[in-house]
Design an enzyme around this catalytic site. Structure first.
Site: not given
Length: 241
Positions: A146, A150
């Protein structure tokens, strides 16, 4: 701003629940015509019924080609909010290739392709907002994939901002801390993890979906006309430490 944007069109992905739902509501309240994209669901149908004729639901998967074709066939959009995304927290050494591929496809490849399609016809003065995360600025246990995705979108936004500025298109990120949404509900139900989050936010509270939606309205407005290549971090101080 209310009532001044009747001819302005916004595309919001991940519209059926969580942040996307409140972003659609806030943009409608600010006078935008909104197209909300999400996979077919009762939530999306309910949002269409709630928001009325100024809202159009596109029942599509953001990772598929059908959405790109719909964008190409539609009237140009003045605003894109690339909000759809996901997370599957796991220890780094246990991450399966399938999880890696899934999150890269959903969190990086899909927003890249959607932004590229929208930007091709976007008029001067258009705005693209990528929904990233405070995890696009820091690292955290069990969130390697993640965080990676991002960080990637944060970098993409800066490069897009530089390249698209001569065309009059602004590109920014909004990077929230944890917000109580269907995606985070299970995580925050873990008392140990919830205590960790509480320790990490100096202001001592989660962000709200309404606060994130308000930031979208601001970055899409003339008040933010000189803001591009920026990441608006809404984290209660998490990344200031």
């Amino acid at each position: 701003m209310t009532g001044t944007l009747a001819d302005k069109r916004a595309l919001v992905t991940g519209a059926s629940k969580g942040l996307g739902r409140d972003i659609c509501r806030a943009l409608l309240a600010d006078g935008w015509q909104v197209v909300g994209v999400a996979r077919p669901s009762l939530e999306l149908k309910a949002l269409q019924a709630e928001l009325g004729p100024s809202f159009t639901a596109w029942e599509m998967d953001v990772t598929g080609d059908d959405l790109l074709m719909a964008i190409a066939d539609a009237d140009p959009f003045d605003l894109l909010v690339n909000n759809a995304g996901g997370n599957q927290p796991e220890p780094f050494v246990d991450v399966a290739d399938e999880t890696l591929d899934l999150l890269i496809t959903l969190n990086v490849r899909a927003p890249f392709r959607i932004a590229r399609s929208v930007a091709r016809a976007m008029p001067r003065g258009g705005t693209i907002i990528h929904m990233t995360s405070q995890m696009g600025h820091v690292g955290s246990p069990r969130r390697t994939v993640y965080c990676m995705t991002k960080h990637a979108i944060e970098g993409l936004s800066k490069a897009m901002a530089v390249e698209l500025a001569p065309a009059g298109i602004r590109v920014n990120c909004i990077a929230p801390t944890f917000v109580r949404t269907p995606m985070t509900e299970g995580m925050l139900a873990d008392t140990q993890f919830a205590a960790f989050v509480d320790r990490m936010i100096p202001m001592g509270q989660l962000a709200t979906a309404e606060q994130i939606a308000a930031a979208v309205v601001y970055l899409a407005s003339p008040a933010a006309a000189m803001i591009t290549g920026h990441s608006l971090v809404i984290d209660g101080g998490w990344t200031a430490q």
